[in-house]
Design an enzyme around this catalytic site. Structure first.
Site, PDB file in Angstrom:
ATOM      1  N   TYR A  92       9.395  -4.329  -3.353  1.00 11.91           N
ATOM      2  CA  TYR A  92      10.109  -3.392  -2.492  1.00 11.91           C
ATOM      3  C   TYR A  92      10.874  -4.136  -1.394  1.00 11.91           C
ATOM      4  O   TYR A  92      10.298  -4.959  -0.681  1.00 11.91           O
ATOM      5  CB  TYR A  92       9.110  -2.432  -1.872  1.00 11.91           C
ATOM      6  CG  TYR A  92       9.676  -1.143  -1.333  1.00 11.91           C
ATOM      7  CD1 TYR A  92      10.891  -0.633  -1.751  1.00 11.91           C
ATOM      8  CD2 TYR A  92       8.953  -0.395  -0.387  1.00 11.91           C
ATOM      9  CE1 TYR A  92      11.382   0.563  -1.266  1.00 11.91           C
ATOM     10  CE2 TYR A  92       9.424   0.803   0.106  1.00 11.91           C
ATOM     11  CZ  TYR A  92      10.643   1.280  -0.334  1.00 11.91           C
ATOM     12  OH  TYR A  92      11.117   2.477   0.151  1.00 11.91           O
ATOM     13  N   GLN A 184       6.623  -2.989  -6.364  1.00  9.35           N
ATOM     14  CA  GLN A 184       7.727  -2.149  -6.836  1.00  9.35           C
ATOM     15  C   GLN A 184       8.156  -2.607  -8.225  1.00  9.35           C
ATOM     16  O   GLN A 184       8.450  -1.789  -9.103  1.00  9.35           O
ATOM     17  CB  GLN A 184       8.915  -2.225  -5.889  1.00  9.35           C
ATOM     18  CG  GLN A 184      10.137  -1.464  -6.393  1.00  9.35           C
ATOM     19  CD  GLN A 184      11.357  -1.631  -5.508  1.00  9.35           C
ATOM     20  OE1 GLN A 184      11.751  -0.716  -4.813  1.00  9.35           O
ATOM     21  NE2 GLN A 184      11.958  -2.818  -5.538  1.00  9.35           N
ATOM     22  N   ASP A 273      -6.862  -4.084  -2.735  1.00 10.01           N
ATOM     23  CA  ASP A 273      -5.467  -3.771  -2.411  1.00 10.01           C
ATOM     24  C   ASP A 273      -5.393  -2.547  -1.507  1.00 10.01           C
ATOM     25  O   ASP A 273      -5.726  -1.434  -1.927  1.00 10.01           O
ATOM     26  CB  ASP A 273      -4.693  -3.523  -3.707  1.00 10.01           C
ATOM     27  CG  ASP A 273      -3.186  -3.538  -3.521  1.00 10.01           C
ATOM     28  OD1 ASP A 273      -2.718  -3.306  -2.394  1.00 10.01           O
ATOM     29  OD2 ASP A 273      -2.473  -3.785  -4.515  1.00 10.01           O
ATOM     30  N   HIS A 302      -3.123  -7.178  -2.345  1.00 14.15           N
ATOM     31  CA  HIS A 302      -1.710  -7.160  -2.722  1.00 14.15           C
ATOM     32  C   HIS A 302      -1.129  -8.540  -2.421  1.00 14.15           C
ATOM     33  O   HIS A 302      -0.426  -8.740  -1.429  1.00 14.15           O
ATOM     34  CB  HIS A 302      -1.005  -6.068  -1.927  1.00 14.15           C
ATOM     35  CG  HIS A 302       0.162  -5.454  -2.624  1.00 14.15           C
ATOM     36  ND1 HIS A 302       0.031  -4.571  -3.663  1.00 14.15           N
ATOM     37  CD2 HIS A 302       1.499  -5.602  -2.434  1.00 14.15           C
ATOM     38  CE1 HIS A 302       1.226  -4.171  -4.074  1.00 14.15           C
ATOM     39  NE2 HIS A 302       2.131  -4.800  -3.338  1.00 14.15           N
TER      40      HIS A 302
END
Length: 319
Positions: A92, A184, A273, A302
């Protein structure tokens, strides 16, 4: 081990709580029909960056709403034709990244295309006019307009356009194309493979854009999902539109697309995460009906997942 989400037995059964709009299938049929009518006007421009074993190009094409989309395209100089290809999608707000990491795939005789998402950190255009806020987030862009104006609808369609263009290249075997990406990029890998079912193998890593209501109920509408909190605070502070908003987000929720995937799946998730909570990822994974396998990293969030890049390349060798 600390737990920030459900225990593993529950994760393996979890089916998500964000609503799926009743006209979801018609929505995406209409979207794909719109894409069919677009002339992609493909342009390949030799890049300033070049390497001895590969040809490197800036690839431009037209997506829905007339936006010109950019991708990096690398093809091996000495490889059998037609040969496999891989699509790469970024995280993202970022971009298609450096050229050097694409050369690993060129070295095994594969072409690779890495797309810049429209309106984010690369060269792609964001051409859509939309009512309502466009501040601090692409998930919320279009929520105050017709569902066809949702920006991630257009980005999902861009991934399909890229896949079809790469599959059309004479050097590429259209039946041996894979897709990969993290966050993403993982969400776009799932969306692309669902909407272009010829994708043969896909390797999503901790996918974003899944089960929005679960994120909200876990009070994790922060970081990548912070725009959800900001949207309610600034545009619906009493939550009078909450059902409408989550239903509209259902059109761009990858868990509702996952059962369309026909290619083989290798997915990775970190159980710590807090950016894309594990349950939201399992909501998508558990709906996949195609052959699939999951690599679980209990102590990771993450972040970089050791060994999974190598695992992905080995997986793609099966194309």
């Amino acid at each position: 081990m600390p737990i920030i989400d459900m225990p593993m037995p529950e994760l393996l059964k979890y089916q998500g709580i964000s609503p799926k709009p009743e006209d979801f299938d018609q929505y995406w049929a209409r979207a794909l029909a719109e894409l069919e009518a677009v002339d992609p006007q493909v342009e390949l421009v030799p890049s300033e960056f070049q390497a001895p074993q590969a040809e490197c190009f800036d690839l431009y094409f037209t997506g829905v709403q007339g936006a010109r989309i950019h991708a990096k395209y690398v093809r091996p100089k000495a490889a059998a034709t037609p040969h496999p290809a891989v699509l790469q999608f970024h995280g993202y707000a970022w971009n298609s990244g450096d050229w050097n990491d694409k050369l690993a795939y060129a070295s095994i005789g594969y072409s690779i295309a890495a797309m810049d998402c429209r309106g984010q950190g690369g060269r792609s255009e964001d051409a859509g006019q939309v009512k309502g806020t466009t501040l601090r987030g692409h998930i919320i862009r279009g929520l105050d307009d017709h569902p066809d104006k949702l920006l991630f609808r257009q980005i999902f369609l861009d991934t399909v356009q890229l896949a079809r263009i790469v599959m059309s290249f004479p050097e590429v075997d259209e039946q041996r194309v894979g897709a990969m990406g993290g966050s993403q990029g993982g969400g776009l890998t799932i969306a692309c493979s669902a909407l272009e079912p010829r994708i043969k193998r896909l390797a999503p890593v901790y996918p974003f854009l899944s089960d929005y209501r679960r994120v909200w109920e876990m009070d994790l509408a922060k970081d990548a999902y912070e725009e959800l909190r900001n949207f309610f605070r600034f545009h619906d502070p009493l939550h009078k539109r909450e059902e409408e908003i989550f239903n509209k987000l259902g059109y761009i929720d990858i868990q509702h697309l996952a059962d369309r995937i026909q290619g083989e799946v290798l997915m990775a998730v970190g159980l710590m995460d807090t950016i894309c909570p594990p349950s939201t990822q399992f909501a998508a994974y558990n709906k996949i009906q195609a052959p699939k396998q999951l690599e679980v990293y209990p102590d990771f969030g993450h972040e970089y997942l050791p060994g999974f890049g190598d695992r992905t390349l080995q997986f793609m060798l099966g194309l």
